[in-house]
Design an enzyme around this catalytic site. Structure first.
Site, PDB file in Angstrom:
ATOM      1  N   LYS A   1       5.911  -4.592   3.849  1.00 51.67           N
ATOM      2  CA  LYS A   1       6.022  -5.087   2.479  1.00 51.67           C
ATOM      3  C   LYS A   1       7.376  -4.764   1.852  1.00 51.67           C
ATOM      4  O   LYS A   1       7.771  -5.364   0.865  1.00 51.67           O
ATOM      5  CB  LYS A   1       4.872  -4.584   1.609  1.00 51.67           C
ATOM      6  CG  LYS A   1       4.769  -3.065   1.456  1.00 51.67           C
ATOM      7  CD  LYS A   1       3.662  -2.716   0.455  1.00 51.67           C
ATOM      8  CE  LYS A   1       2.622  -1.759   1.033  1.00 51.67           C
ATOM      9  NZ  LYS A   1       3.141  -0.435   1.394  1.00 51.67           N
TER      10      LYS A   1
ATOM     11  N   LYS B   1      12.500   5.084   9.236  1.00 52.61           N
ATOM     12  CA  LYS B   1      12.837   5.035   7.810  1.00 52.61           C
ATOM     13  C   LYS B   1      14.139   5.764   7.524  1.00 52.61           C
ATOM     14  O   LYS B   1      14.857   5.394   6.605  1.00 52.61           O
ATOM     15  CB  LYS B   1      11.682   5.582   6.956  1.00 52.61           C
ATOM     16  CG  LYS B   1      10.477   4.640   6.950  1.00 52.61           C
ATOM     17  CD  LYS B   1       9.584   4.780   5.741  1.00 52.61           C
ATOM     18  CE  LYS B   1       8.571   3.643   5.746  1.00 52.61           C
ATOM     19  NZ  LYS B   1       7.561   3.728   4.707  1.00 52.61           N
TER      20      LYS B   1
ATOM     21  N   LYS C   1       7.516  -4.774  13.044  1.00 53.46           N
ATOM     22  CA  LYS C   1       6.271  -4.793  12.273  1.00 53.46           C
ATOM     23  C   LYS C   1       6.487  -5.494  10.922  1.00 53.46           C
ATOM     24  O   LYS C   1       7.517  -5.304  10.287  1.00 53.46           O
ATOM     25  CB  LYS C   1       5.842  -3.334  12.049  1.00 53.46           C
ATOM     26  CG  LYS C   1       4.638  -3.111  11.168  1.00 53.46           C
ATOM     27  CD  LYS C   1       4.390  -1.619  10.949  1.00 53.46           C
ATOM     28  CE  LYS C   1       5.038  -1.129   9.672  1.00 53.46           C
ATOM     29  NZ  LYS C   1       4.153  -0.864   8.562  1.00 53.46           N
TER      30      LYS C   1
HETATM   31  P1  ATP Z   1       6.300   0.081   3.657  1.00 53.19           P
HETATM   32  O1  ATP Z   1       6.996  -1.182   4.048  1.00 53.19           O
HETATM   33  O2  ATP Z   1       6.444   0.425   2.224  1.00 53.19           O
HETATM   34  O3  ATP Z   1       6.576   1.228   4.573  1.00 53.19           O
HETATM   35  P2  ATP Z   1       3.925  -0.927   4.852  1.00 53.19           P
HETATM   36  O4  ATP Z   1       3.832  -2.390   4.569  1.00 53.19           O
HETATM   37  O5  ATP Z   1       4.351  -0.505   6.213  1.00 53.19           O
HETATM   38  O6  ATP Z   1       4.788  -0.202   3.774  1.00 53.19           O
HETATM   39  P3  ATP Z   1       1.869   1.055   4.306  1.00 53.19           P
HETATM   40  O7  ATP Z   1       1.595   1.324   2.892  1.00 53.19           O
HETATM   41  O8  ATP Z   1       2.736   2.038   5.011  1.00 53.19           O
HETATM   42  O9  ATP Z   1       2.494  -0.383   4.492  1.00 53.19           O
HETATM   43  O10 ATP Z   1       0.533   0.830   5.123  1.00 53.19           O
HETATM   44  C1  ATP Z   1      -0.755   0.685   4.595  1.00 53.19           C
HETATM   45  C2  ATP Z   1      -1.736   0.324   5.681  1.00 53.19           C
HETATM   46  O11 ATP Z   1      -1.435  -0.949   6.225  1.00 53.19           O
HETATM   47  C3  ATP Z   1      -1.721   1.288   6.873  1.00 53.19           C
HETATM   48  O12 ATP Z   1      -3.036   1.448   7.344  1.00 53.19           O
HETATM   49  C4  ATP Z   1      -0.885   0.575   7.889  1.00 53.19           C
HETATM   50  O13 ATP Z   1      -1.195   0.970   9.201  1.00 53.19           O
HETATM   51  C5  ATP Z   1      -1.278  -0.860   7.626  1.00 53.19           C
HETATM   52  N1  ATP Z   1      -0.197  -1.778   8.010  1.00 53.19           N
HETATM   53  C6  ATP Z   1       1.046  -1.808   7.483  1.00 53.19           C
HETATM   54  N2  ATP Z   1       1.781  -2.777   8.043  1.00 53.19           N
HETATM   55  C7  ATP Z   1       0.974  -3.362   8.979  1.00 53.19           C
HETATM   56  C8  ATP Z   1       1.158  -4.432   9.905  1.00 53.19           C
HETATM   57  N3  ATP Z   1       2.311  -5.087   9.982  1.00 53.19           N
HETATM   58  N4  ATP Z   1       0.121  -4.779  10.689  1.00 53.19           N
HETATM   59  C9  ATP Z   1      -1.063  -4.132  10.613  1.00 53.19           C
HETATM   60  N5  ATP Z   1      -1.297  -3.111   9.767  1.00 53.19           N
HETATM   61  C10 ATP Z   1      -0.303  -2.717   8.951  1.00 53.19           C
END
Ligand code: ATP
Ligand code: LTN
Length: 331
Positions: free
Chosen positions: A199, A114, A196
């Site tokens: 969002k 990040k 990965k």
């Molecule tokens: P951001 O993009 O804002 O960092 P994010 O999409 O990575 O957000 P988080 O809010 O950080 O999402 O994650 C919430 C939950 O979803 C956590 O348990 C994380 O491990 C899971 N998660 C996030 N992205 C993935 C993915 N691509 N595959 C599986 N699990 C995920």
């Protein structure tokens, strides 16, 4: 009653949730709720480690809560709340900050990623993010934390911090364990299957949001990056296909073998079409329920209020124990 496990998890309201969040985390949360004490949080304080537009953060906090419920998480069975409604999280985080080392936080890969992506805003909150996450978990004497693969390192840190505190001040925190699913733990970007799915990706074609309509979903899967092979089968270097096979398996319950047989001799085009349909069908009931919930803000606020009360009560218990142990004067 006594042997119920305490389950805690959270998602940042930093965008509309993706199928990564759903398959990696939320889909499993719902499975725990009948037989355990489940606590699920919308972690708005974590979200501001990246710059947010205040009005959007507010709207997304409601939306994230509505998505939890639309995904089948029942506010009658679980405690659902918003992190900033429970001040004990920030309070415990401060104390844990004082027993977390600079070196261990420097090793966190999410921080490194990040800070590369947001090089103009490498703030102290982004650096100590995992300590706030440890506080979230430890306040509730959590047994199990269902998360995606990317959070494993943060869970390890929470365990280390808890054990260290227990050793310095006597037994205070339960040592939590992460629950990472076998399939869906790491859904990859549709545009770059080595990255990965996230969002907050600036390329919207990389992720499928839980609220994307059917046409958008189909278009995103049609455009998904694959490889020059044509056979639907898992393999090294076939990251795009491996990812699509995992997504397909999560939505249909089919094993890889069944999928390979189903698409034997049919090529990538047809397979992508089928993944799109399975995903759109899986998301349709969630979207319908979400729309209903967003039209009833008073209901969502009622859920938040009740959740905050329950969470505050539980969190205060741990926090006052911690205050006593570190030597703060109680009045
Ligand atoms: P951001 O993009 O804002 O960092 P994010 O999409 O990575 O957000 P988080 O809010 O950080 O999402 O994650 C919430 C939950 O979803 C956590 O348990 C994380 O491990 C899971 N998660 C996030 N992205 C993935 C993915 N691509 N595959 C599986 N699990 C995920
Ligand atoms: N850091 C997590 C979100 C999160 C979390 C938590 C998950 C914050 N606090 C406590 C589980 C338990 C993420 O997914 N980025």
């Amino acid at each position: 009653m006594e042997d119920k496990k305490i389950i805690f998890s959270g998602v940042q309201p930093s965008g509309i949730l993706t199928i990564g969040n759903y398959l990696g985390a939320l889909i499993n949360w719902a499975k725990f709720q009948d037989e355990n004490n489940c606590i699920f949080c919308v972690v708005d304080q974590h979200a501001i480690t990246i710059k947010q537009v205040p009005a959007e953060l507010r709207r997304r906090t409601y939306e994230t809560l509505a998505i939890y419920i639309a995904c089948g998480i029942d506010p009658e069975k679980c405690t659902l709340f918003v992190q900033s409604h429970v001040p004990a999280h920030a309070e415990l985080a401060w104390i844990l900050n004082c027993s977390t080392m600079f070196g261990e936080l420097s090793r966190m890969t999410q921080f490194k990623d990040k800070s590369k992506r947001h090089h103009d805003n490498i703030n102290a909150g982004l650096f100590t993010y995992p300590v706030l996450m440890a506080a979230d978990i430890l306040l509730y004497q959590t047994d199990l934390v269902p998360v995606g693969q990317d959070q494993q390192q943060h869970i390890e840190l929470a365990r280390d911090v808890a054990a260290r505190f227990n050793q310095s001040y006597s037994e205070t925190f339960k040592i939590p364990v992460g629950f990472i699913p076998k399939t869906g733990a790491r859904v990859m970007s549709l545009q770059d299957p080595l990255k990965k799915m996230s969002k907050s990706d600036e390329n919207v074609n990389g992720f499928v949001s839980l609220l994307d309509d059917k046409d958008t979903i189909m278009r995103k899967f049609r455009r998904a990056v694959t490889d020059s092979d044509t056979c639907v089968r898992r393999g090294e270097g076939k990251d795009g296909i491996n990812n699509l096979m995992s997504i397909y398996s999560c939505f249909t319950g089919k094993t890889d073998e069944e999928t390979e047989k189903e698409f034997d001799g049919r090529g990538y085009g047809e397979f992508k079409e089928a993944v799109g349909i399975a995903c759109a069908e899986g998301l349709a009931p969630i979207q319908e329920k979400f729309k209903e919930l967003m039209n009833d803000k008073a209901y969502l606020e009622g859920v938040m209020r009740k959740g905050a009360e329950e969470a505050n009560r539980m969190a205060r218990k741990t926090l006052s124990k911690v205050y006593r142990k570190v030597g703060f004067v109680g009045l």
